[in-house]
Every structure is written in C-alpha cells, then in structure tokens.
Design a protein around this motif. Structure first.
Motif, PDB file in Angstrom:
ATOM      1  N   UNK A 137       6.244   1.369 -12.316  1.00 30.50           N
ATOM      2  CA  UNK A 137       5.969   1.972 -13.652  1.00 30.50           C
ATOM      3  C   UNK A 137       5.304   3.262 -13.807  1.00 30.50           C
ATOM      4  N   UNK A 138       4.932   3.990 -12.753  1.00 26.68           N
ATOM      5  CA  UNK A 138       4.361   5.280 -12.786  1.00 26.68           C
ATOM      6  C   UNK A 138       3.094   5.154 -13.162  1.00 26.68           C
ATOM      7  N   UNK A 139       2.474   4.320 -12.867  1.00 30.25           N
ATOM      8  CA  UNK A 139       0.865   4.068 -13.162  1.00 30.25           C
ATOM      9  C   UNK A 139       0.229   4.469 -11.676  1.00 30.25           C
ATOM     10  N   UNK A 140      -0.201   5.587 -11.552  1.00 27.21           N
ATOM     11  CA  UNK A 140      -0.868   6.066 -10.222  1.00 27.21           C
ATOM     12  C   UNK A 140      -2.178   5.366 -10.243  1.00 27.21           C
ATOM     13  N   UNK A 141      -2.975   5.444 -11.437  1.00 29.34           N
ATOM     14  CA  UNK A 141      -4.289   4.652 -11.401  1.00 29.34           C
ATOM     15  C   UNK A 141      -4.218   3.178 -11.087  1.00 29.34           C
ATOM     16  N   UNK A 142      -3.213   2.332 -11.392  1.00 30.51           N
ATOM     17  CA  UNK A 142      -3.120   1.089 -11.158  1.00 30.51           C
ATOM     18  C   UNK A 142      -2.895   0.916  -9.552  1.00 30.51           C
ATOM     19  N   UNK A 143      -2.038   1.637  -9.043  1.00 28.95           N
ATOM     20  CA  UNK A 143      -1.481   1.772  -7.507  1.00 28.95           C
ATOM     21  C   UNK A 143      -2.871   2.041  -6.942  1.00 28.95           C
ATOM     22  N   UNK A 144      -3.449   3.164  -7.104  1.00 28.31           N
ATOM     23  CA  UNK A 144      -4.748   3.291  -6.430  1.00 28.31           C
ATOM     24  C   UNK A 144      -5.827   2.416  -6.467  1.00 28.31           C
ATOM     25  N   UNK A 145      -5.987   1.978  -7.628  1.00 32.58           N
ATOM     26  CA  UNK A 145      -7.178   0.989  -7.712  1.00 32.58           C
ATOM     27  C   UNK A 145      -6.762  -0.433  -7.255  1.00 32.58           C
ATOM     28  N   UNK A 146      -5.555  -1.012  -7.348  1.00 28.26           N
ATOM     29  CA  UNK A 146      -5.268  -2.196  -6.603  1.00 28.26           C
ATOM     30  C   UNK A 146      -5.200  -2.142  -5.294  1.00 28.26           C
ATOM     31  N   UNK A 147      -4.558  -1.090  -4.672  1.00 28.60           N
ATOM     32  CA  UNK A 147      -4.701  -0.850  -3.114  1.00 28.60           C
ATOM     33  C   UNK A 147      -6.135  -0.766  -2.446  1.00 28.60           C
ATOM     34  N   UNK A 148      -6.908  -0.138  -3.427  1.00 28.96           N
ATOM     35  CA  UNK A 148      -8.208  -0.036  -2.815  1.00 28.96           C
ATOM     36  C   UNK A 148      -8.964  -1.540  -2.577  1.00 28.96           C
ATOM     37  N   UNK A 149      -8.846  -2.157  -3.788  1.00 23.64           N
ATOM     38  CA  UNK A 149      -9.379  -3.575  -3.866  1.00 23.64           C
ATOM     39  C   UNK A 149      -8.847  -4.325  -2.937  1.00 23.64           C
ATOM     40  N   UNK A 150      -7.561  -4.414  -2.485  1.00 25.49           N
ATOM     41  CA  UNK A 150      -6.904  -5.271  -1.843  1.00 25.49           C
ATOM     42  C   UNK A 150      -7.320  -5.067  -0.397  1.00 25.49           C
ATOM     43  N   UNK A 151      -7.359  -3.748  -0.015  1.00 29.21           N
ATOM     44  CA  UNK A 151      -7.960  -3.524   1.334  1.00 29.21           C
ATOM     45  C   UNK A 151      -9.537  -3.988   1.769  1.00 29.21           C
ATOM     46  N   UNK A 152     -10.359  -3.837   0.274  1.00 25.74           N
ATOM     47  CA  UNK A 152     -11.565  -4.428   0.670  1.00 25.74           C
ATOM     48  C   UNK A 152     -11.656  -5.857   0.622  1.00 25.74           C
ATOM     49  N   UNK A 153     -10.680  -6.656   0.160  1.00 21.99           N
ATOM     50  CA  UNK A 153     -10.701  -7.845   0.147  1.00 21.99           C
ATOM     51  C   UNK A 153     -10.108  -8.755   1.175  1.00 21.99           C
ATOM     52  N   UNK A 154      -9.157  -8.019   1.837  1.00 21.82           N
ATOM     53  CA  UNK A 154      -8.562  -8.795   2.819  1.00 21.82           C
ATOM     54  C   UNK A 154      -9.552  -9.437   3.817  1.00 21.82           C
ATOM     55  N   UNK A 155     -10.567  -8.912   4.277  1.00 24.55           N
ATOM     56  CA  UNK A 155     -11.478  -9.557   5.178  1.00 24.55           C
ATOM     57  C   UNK A 155     -12.789  -9.513   4.789  1.00 24.55           C
ATOM     58  N   UNK A 156     -12.882  -9.670   3.410  1.00 23.57           N
ATOM     59  CA  UNK A 156     -14.302  -9.728   2.655  1.00 23.57           C
ATOM     60  C   UNK A 156     -14.995 -11.132   2.960  1.00 23.57           C
ATOM     61  N   UNK A 157     -16.410 -10.991   3.028  1.00 27.65           N
ATOM     62  CA  UNK A 157     -17.195 -12.094   3.160  1.00 27.65           C
ATOM     63  C   UNK A 157     -17.275 -12.747   1.806  1.00 27.65           C
ATOM     64  N   UNK A 179      -1.748   1.004 -22.745  1.00 32.40           N
ATOM     65  CA  UNK A 179      -0.811   1.233 -24.042  1.00 32.40           C
ATOM     66  C   UNK A 179       0.864   1.049 -23.363  1.00 32.40           C
ATOM     67  N   UNK A 180       1.413   0.363 -24.256  1.00 33.82           N
ATOM     68  CA  UNK A 180       2.838   0.157 -24.014  1.00 33.82           C
ATOM     69  C   UNK A 180       3.108  -0.785 -22.778  1.00 33.82           C
ATOM     70  N   UNK A 181       2.211  -1.252 -22.160  1.00 34.74           N
ATOM     71  CA  UNK A 181       2.541  -2.150 -20.859  1.00 34.74           C
ATOM     72  C   UNK A 181       3.051  -3.435 -21.396  1.00 34.74           C
ATOM     73  N   UNK A 182       2.690  -4.195 -22.401  1.00 36.95           N
ATOM     74  CA  UNK A 182       3.206  -5.128 -22.643  1.00 36.95           C
ATOM     75  C   UNK A 182       4.635  -5.064 -23.433  1.00 36.95           C
TER      76      UNK A 182
END
Length: 317
Positions: A137-157, A179-182
């Motif tokens: 969708x071209x939401x760079x902020x979503x790609x960056x935030x979701x990717x960062x959280x994914x890496x942290x969670x994969x092996x998190x306690x 805006x406009x996502x829905x």
C-alpha cells in the motif's frame, strides 16, 4: 481502427484491446517471495489469474516405492526448515504426530512452553504480514514498525513480550486511525463464510465481512489474544521431541498454524519415519486466487491476493 480491432476480445467497458498475460513474482513488492502470480490483463482489468508456488515442498506418499527412511530428529529439522515462515508450528506438528505413534499424551511440563512458543510465532507471523501490507500500500511507516516488532518478538521471552504489548496495541490503534485504509480494503477479496477451503484467520474473518478489511482486523485480534494466552502460559520454548524409543506404527496430529490448520500423518518403523502426508491451509487457499482476481482492477486484485497471507513454502504438491 475499427477494422484493426474488430476481432479482439471486448472488455467490460466496451473497448476492444489485446489481452496480455503478465507474471507478478516470484519477487514482487507486497507479495511473498516464491509466489508466482500470473494475471491476464484487459487494460487495467483482470480477466483471469492463477497462483503457483515455486518453492513448495512435496509430501512423501504411502504408495509402494515411495518409502523414505529418516530418523525422527532429522525429520523434525527437515519439516521445520522447509517452512521458514512458521518453523515452530511445523516442528510442533511433527513432535505431536511422532509422539502419538508412541501413545504419549500431552504432558503439562511441555504443553505450556510449546503453546507459548506457538502463540509467539503467531504474533511474529501476523506482523510479517502487516509489513508486507505496508509495502503493497506504500505505507513505509507500517513496513518499518511491523518489521522491527517482528524481529524483536521472534525470540522474545515472556517478560519481553509483556513489555512489547503497549507497542503492539498502539500499532493496532494507529491502523484504526489511518486515513483511507478502510476504504482501500473494504469490499476487496470477498470470500463466502461457507467455503470449505477456508482455514485459520481467513475463515474466522469470513463471518465478519469476509474481505481484506476483515482479515486485517482478525489478525490484529489474534495478536491481542496470543498476548493474553502467553501471559497465562509458561516461558516459550522451542518444541523438543520426547523419548519415543524404537516404536513402529502410525500417528497423526493437527496444529493451528498462523495461516490455519495443518495436519500431519506419518508412519514409523523402529523409530524411523517411513512415509508421511501433510495437509496445509495454504495448499487450499492458493486455489482461491482465481475467483478473487477475476473481473477486478489490477490494484484491487493484488490487494486481494496479498490479504490471503499465502506462504509459498506451505503449498504442498
């Protein structure tokens, strides 16, 4: 011009144009790597389409001449590494099926850590899908935030997962305010709730609208539910096979992976895996693509396919 185009197919808007068969993938932004999507285009409209996996594994059959001979630990590694988007889920599936051959029931000492590891992988997997949605969708902020959280969670306690909970809930809240996502997802990729092909988040979202918007919120809801389950469980731990000795027989198991139910049946002879059959959600969901893209504009068709969260590795041939 009339003479030149008189024998060409006629599109929905009455114009006669050449139909073009266009491949998307196996590397394309917003679609999983390893998935090849082929669409026949009439201008910017899709007349037909199909998807195929270029990396999916083959399941070993039980027919004569197809026996394999693999020790159980090697089989665990084989199955989990073949599924890079959900290795914990498939490792757990193999453990359960093998232990069923030995007649072992669930042990509370292992069930809790296994369940926590499965739910942690579910959260990470859904975040990976959100990152993919952001690219599409071209939401760079979503790609960056979701990717960062994914890496942290994969092996998190479990403690670290609790610390990350506010960030995960904040991400869901921001998506609700985007805006406009829905309007971009509502009505795209509609699936009927009574389809026998649906599993996992897709079937659970079918009762809430059955479109890409419903699937987004189903996955966000599952992230929240998984966090709650982990709070009540033990420390997540990679599933390890219990001692089964040199047993022979057949066993089967089912695990609700991030993309839906996967089922494994196998045959052991003196502790060696001789044959197995694997059934996965993505093997069924990939067949939905043709119906989702037909008659859609190209952009909507790509969003619809992306909303299925297909894992090409989990498409079994």
């Amino acid at each position: 011009m009339i003479e030149v185009t008189k024998d060409l197919p006629r599109s929905a808007d009455g114009l006669q144009m050449d139909w073009l068969e266009v491949p998307f993938g196996p590397v394309f932004p917003g679609l999983p790597g390893g998935l090849k999507l082929t669409l026949t285009l009439d201008g910017d409209g899709v007349t037909e389409g199909q998807a195929m996996s270029l990396v999916g594994m083959s399941t070993a059959g039980e027919d004569e001449g197809m026996d394999m001979d693999m020790d159980v630990e090697t089989f665990l590694e084989h199955l989990s590494t073949a599924m890079p988007l959900a290795p914990v889920s498939y490792r757990l599936l193999a453990c359960l099926a093998i232990e069923r051959v030995a007649g072992l029931e669930d042990d509370p000492a292992t069930a809790g850590p296994r369940a926590a590891a499965l739910e942690r992988e579910r959260i990470a997997s859904h975040l990976g899908w959100l990152a993919q949605l952001g690219r599409q969708l071209g939401f760079a902020w979503l790609t960056e935030r979701a990717s960062t959280l994914q890496l942290e969670i994969q092996s998190a306690s479990r403690e670290r997962l609790t610390e990350l909970e506010p960030a995960l809930r904040a991400l869901a809240a921001r998506l609700g305010r985007t805006p406009l996502l829905e309007s971009r997802l509502r009505g795209i990729g509609m699936l009927p709730p009574d389809s026998t092909e649906l599993r996992g988040p897709i079937v659970r979202a079918a009762d809430e609208g059955g479109d890409a918007w419903a699937r987004l919120w189903q996955r966000l809801s599952e992230i929240s539910a998984s966090l709650d389950l982990i709070k009540e469980a033990e420390e997540p731990r990679l599933p390890a096979l219990r001692n089964i000795g040199h047993v022979s027989g057949t066993g089967e198991a089912t695990v609700d992976t991030p993309r839906g139910e996967a089922r494994l049946s196998l045959k052991l002879e003196r502790g060696q895996v001789k044959s197995y059959r694997l059934d996965t959600a993505c093997s069924h969901h990939i067949g939905l693509v043709a119906g989702l893209v037909e008659g859609r504009e190209l952009g909507d068709a790509l969003v619809a396919v992306g909303s299925l969260d297909l894992s090409p590795w989990e498409v079994i041939s």
